[in-house]
Scaffold this motif. Structure first.
Motif, PDB file in Angstrom:
ATOM      1  N   TYR A  14       0.830  -1.203   0.000  1.00 52.04           N
ATOM      2  CA  TYR A  14       0.000   0.000   0.000  1.00 52.04           C
ATOM      3  C   TYR A  14       0.867   1.256   0.000  1.00 52.04           C
ATOM      4  O   TYR A  14       0.676   2.161  -0.813  1.00 52.04           O
ATOM      5  CB  TYR A  14      -0.935   0.013   1.216  1.00 52.04           C
ATOM      6  N   LEU A  15       1.812   1.323   0.914  1.00 50.64           N
ATOM      7  CA  LEU A  15       2.642   2.516   1.022  1.00 50.64           C
ATOM      8  C   LEU A  15       3.473   2.726  -0.240  1.00 50.64           C
ATOM      9  O   LEU A  15       3.570   3.841  -0.757  1.00 50.64           O
ATOM     10  CB  LEU A  15       3.551   2.412   2.251  1.00 50.64           C
ATOM     11  N   TYR A  16       4.041   1.665  -0.764  1.00 50.61           N
ATOM     12  CA  TYR A  16       4.851   1.748  -1.982  1.00 50.61           C
ATOM     13  C   TYR A  16       4.018   2.288  -3.149  1.00 50.61           C
ATOM     14  O   TYR A  16       4.474   3.107  -3.938  1.00 50.61           O
ATOM     15  CB  TYR A  16       5.410   0.368  -2.315  1.00 50.61           C
ATOM     16  N   ASP A  17       2.776   1.823  -3.263  1.00 50.31           N
ATOM     17  CA  ASP A  17       1.920   2.225  -4.372  1.00 50.31           C
ATOM     18  C   ASP A  17       1.330   3.626  -4.216  1.00 50.31           C
ATOM     19  O   ASP A  17       0.979   4.264  -5.212  1.00 50.31           O
ATOM     20  CB  ASP A  17       0.773   1.224  -4.548  1.00 50.31           C
ATOM     21  N   HIS A  18       1.188   4.105  -2.977  1.00 53.20           N
ATOM     22  CA  HIS A  18       0.474   5.366  -2.758  1.00 53.20           C
ATOM     23  C   HIS A  18       1.328   6.528  -2.256  1.00 53.20           C
ATOM     24  O   HIS A  18       0.936   7.680  -2.409  1.00 53.20           O
ATOM     25  CB  HIS A  18      -0.687   5.137  -1.780  1.00 53.20           C
ATOM     26  N   ALA A  19       2.446   6.266  -1.625  1.00 49.50           N
ATOM     27  CA  ALA A  19       3.259   7.353  -1.068  1.00 49.50           C
ATOM     28  C   ALA A  19       3.943   8.131  -2.189  1.00 49.50           C
ATOM     29  O   ALA A  19       4.391   7.557  -3.180  1.00 49.50           O
ATOM     30  CB  ALA A  19       4.312   6.795  -0.114  1.00 49.50           C
ATOM     31  N   ARG A  20       4.041   9.429  -2.008  1.00 49.20           N
ATOM     32  CA  ARG A  20       4.683  10.295  -2.983  1.00 49.20           C
ATOM     33  C   ARG A  20       5.634  11.237  -2.248  1.00 49.20           C
ATOM     34  O   ARG A  20       5.408  11.575  -1.083  1.00 49.20           O
ATOM     35  CB  ARG A  20       3.650  11.125  -3.748  1.00 49.20           C
ATOM     36  N   PRO A  21       6.689  11.697  -2.921  1.00 49.95           N
ATOM     37  CA  PRO A  21       7.574  12.685  -2.290  1.00 49.95           C
ATOM     38  C   PRO A  21       6.765  13.880  -1.793  1.00 49.95           C
ATOM     39  O   PRO A  21       5.860  14.353  -2.482  1.00 49.95           O
ATOM     40  CB  PRO A  21       8.528  13.085  -3.416  1.00 49.95           C
ATOM     41  N   GLY A  22       7.061  14.294  -0.576  1.00 51.05           N
ATOM     42  CA  GLY A  22       6.358  15.421   0.024  1.00 51.05           C
ATOM     43  C   GLY A  22       5.188  15.019   0.893  1.00 51.05           C
ATOM     44  O   GLY A  22       4.656  15.858   1.631  1.00 51.05           O
ATOM     45  N   ASP A  23       4.757  13.762   0.824  1.00 48.01           N
ATOM     46  CA  ASP A  23       3.685  13.304   1.706  1.00 48.01           C
ATOM     47  C   ASP A  23       4.143  13.411   3.159  1.00 48.01           C
ATOM     48  O   ASP A  23       5.321  13.231   3.463  1.00 48.01           O
ATOM     49  CB  ASP A  23       3.322  11.839   1.433  1.00 48.01           C
TER      50      ASP A  23
END
Length: 159
Positions: A14-23
């Motif tokens: 989940y985190l790999y697919d949804h996290a983005r720089p700046g989150d």
């Protein structure tokens, strides 16, 4: 602050697919139940990990580097494929500084013969085991069959 993430399991995927720089994320203290015991310092220490559990070894090594400079760690890293070889340069640097004995097992599994070679009778290390339930159980059982006392086995199951 560093955070290591692998696309494995529900949380990691989940985190790999949804996290983005700046989150922005809120983090709490580590949730694992196994941590380096200060009473074990000065004794031989061995960490046995399988696949993606190697970040636990990296954290141990970084802590030892700043808090217990004379302590050495033996790391046995059993891998299901070469893709599981993480932090290769960093582990080589620790090994070059004589802080780490590293045994990467890519084509084989841990067995009694290798343990005998690494830790001859009488060396009596404390073992820290990190792996998915079946792997952690296999490592624990192998060590107990060798006569390692339960008090010398710290086991954490990852999933």
């Amino acid at each position: 602050f560093e955070f290591t993430l692998k696309r494995t399991g529900d949380f990691g995927t989940y985190l790999y697919d949804h996290a983005r720089p700046g989150d922005v994320w809120s983090l709490t203290q580590p949730a694992g139940g196994v941590a380096l015991q200060p009473a074990h310092l000065g004794s031989p220490l061995c960490m046995i990990v399988r696949d993606y559990c190697v970040p636990a070894a990296r954290a141990f090594l970084r802590w030892l580097q700043t808090q217990a400079r004379g302590q050495r760690l033996t790391l046995i890293h059993e891998m299901s494929s070469p893709r599981e070889r993480l932090f290769e340069q960093e582990l080589e640097d620790f090994e070059a500084s004589d802080r780490l004995l590293y045994y990467p097992l890519e084509e084989t599994t841990l067995d009694d013969g290798l343990l005998e070679q690494i830790f001859p009778p009488g060396s009596n290390p404390y073992y820290y085991i990190y792996g998915e339930a079946a792997d952690a159980r296999r490592f624990r059982d192998l060590l107990q069959q060798r006569g390692v006392a339960k008090e010398r086995l710290m086991v954490e199951r990852w999933s």
